[in-house]
Design an enzyme around this catalytic site. Structure first.
Site, short mmCIF file in Angstrom:
data_model
loop_
_atom_site.label_atom_id
_atom_site.label_comp_id
_atom_site.label_asym_id
_atom_site.label_seq_id
_atom_site.Cartn_x
_atom_site.Cartn_y
_atom_site.Cartn_z
N ASP A 7 -6.41 0.78 0.56
CA ASP A 7 -6.61 1.37 2.01
C ASP A 7 -8.06 0.84 2.75
O ASP A 7 -8.84 0.15 1.78
CB ASP A 7 -6.33 2.69 2.29
CG ASP A 7 -7.15 3.75 1.91
OD1 ASP A 7 -8.24 3.36 1.17
OD2 ASP A 7 -7.38 4.69 2.08
N LYS A 29 0.85 -1.12 0.03
CA LYS A 29 0.06 0.00 -0.17
C LYS A 29 0.89 1.42 -0.08
O LYS A 29 0.70 2.21 -0.90
CB LYS A 29 -1.02 0.01 1.10
CG LYS A 29 -1.84 1.08 1.35
CD LYS A 29 -2.67 1.10 2.41
CE LYS A 29 -1.90 1.60 3.87
NZ LYS A 29 -2.80 1.99 4.85
#
Length: 243
Positions: free
Chosen positions: A155, A137
Site C-alpha cells: 500500500d 494488494k
C-alpha cells in the site's frame, strides 16, 4: 541499452547480503515495537475481509469498521450481497465515500463470487485477481490474513517506507513486491507488511516523519527528512492509525 526492470519474482537479482541483513534487522526491531501489529480492518471470515479491503480504498479503516457491522448483518455472504438492493447498500456505504462506485464494485464482486466460485472466496492469488475490483494488494491482504498464505501488501505506507529504507527504488507496486520478497523469507511476508504499515501510520509519516523518535533511525538512509530532535519528533507519533 538500459537494464530491463524485473517484472517477475524469478527475474529479481539476488540482493546484496548487507542489504538483506539491514532489512531484516529493521523488521525485527519493528516487530518488537509493534507486537500487536495486524490488519486494522475488522472481519470474521474471508468474505468480510475481501469486502472491507475493497471498501478501504480512498478512506480510512475506522470509517469502514464503523459501517461493517450493519453491512454484514444485512449481507452476511456473497449470495445475500449479490441479491441486495442497490439503494439500501448505497445508503449503508455513504460514510466511506464514493458510495455509488463502491456499491457497484461490491455488487459485481459478490456476483462474480457466486457465479464462478460457488459464493466462496478463492484461496489462490491467480483466482482472486480475476474478481472485479481486486488487484494484487487486496488479494495479498486476503491471502495473508484470512488463509495464512504469505503475501506482501504494497500500500502507500509500505511503498514509502521501503524506498526510504533504501530497500528498493521501484515505484510500481508489483515490482516493489518482488524486490522486497527477495529480501525476506516467504514466511515473514505477511507480518512484514503489518510492521511497515503500522510504522508508516504511526511514525514514518508521508509529509513529516518522526525521525528523532524512530526506533529504526540508525539504519535508515532517509533519516533527517523529518525533525531529528526527540522532543519535536515525539509530538508527531500516533498511538494508532489515522482516524
Amino acid at each position: 541499452m538500459p537494464t530491463p526492470t524485473p517484472t517477475r519474482a524469478a527475474d529479481v537479482p539476488k540482493p546484496p547480503t548487507s542489504l538483506v541483513r539491514r532489512a531484516r534487522k529493521i523488521d525485527r526491531v519493528l516487530a518488537e515495537t509493534y507486537p500487536d501489529a495486524k490488519a486494522e480492518l475488522d472481519f470474521t471470515n474471508a468474505f468480510e475481509l475481501l469486502v472491507v479491503t475493497v471498501l478501504s480504498a480512498q478512506t480510512t479503516d475506522k470509517r469502514v469498521n464503523a459501517v461493517s457491522p450493519t453491512l454484514f448483518a444485512t449481507y452476511p455472504d456473497a449470495a445475500a450481497m449479490a441479491a441486495g438492493d442497490r439503494t439500501t447498500l448505497e445508503e449503508m456505504l455513504k460514510p466511506v465515500g464514493f458510495f455509488r462506485a463502491k456499491t457497484e464494485s461490491l455488487l459485481k464482486l459478490s456476483g462474480a463470487l457466486c457465479e464462478r466460485f460457488g459464493g466462496e472466496v478463492p484461496a489462490k492469488l491467480d483466482d482472486l485477481v480475476t474478481l472485479p475490483g481486486v488487484g494484487r494488494k487486496t488479494a495479498n491482504v486476503v491471502l495473508g490474513n484470512a488463509f495464512g498464505v504469505p503475501g506482501i501488501t504494497v500500500d502507500t505506507h509500505f511503498g514509502r517506507l521501503v524506498r526510504r529504507f533504501g530497500w528498493t527504488d521501484e515505484t510500481d507496486p508489483v515490482k516493489v513486491e518482488h524486490a522486497i520478497g527477495a529480501l525476506f523469507p516467504k514466511r515473514d511476508w505477511t507480518m512484514l507488511s503489518h510492521h511497515l504499515i503500522w510504522h508508516g501510520r504511526r511514525c514514518c509519516h508521508a509529509r513529516k516523519p518522526a525521525c528523532g523518535a524512530c526506533p529504526v533511525a540508525r539504519w535508515c538512509p532517509a533519516f533527517g527528512e523529518g525533525p531529528t530532535g526527540y522532543d519535536e519528533a515525539a509530538k508527531l507519533l500516533r498511538t494508532e492509525g489515522r482516524a
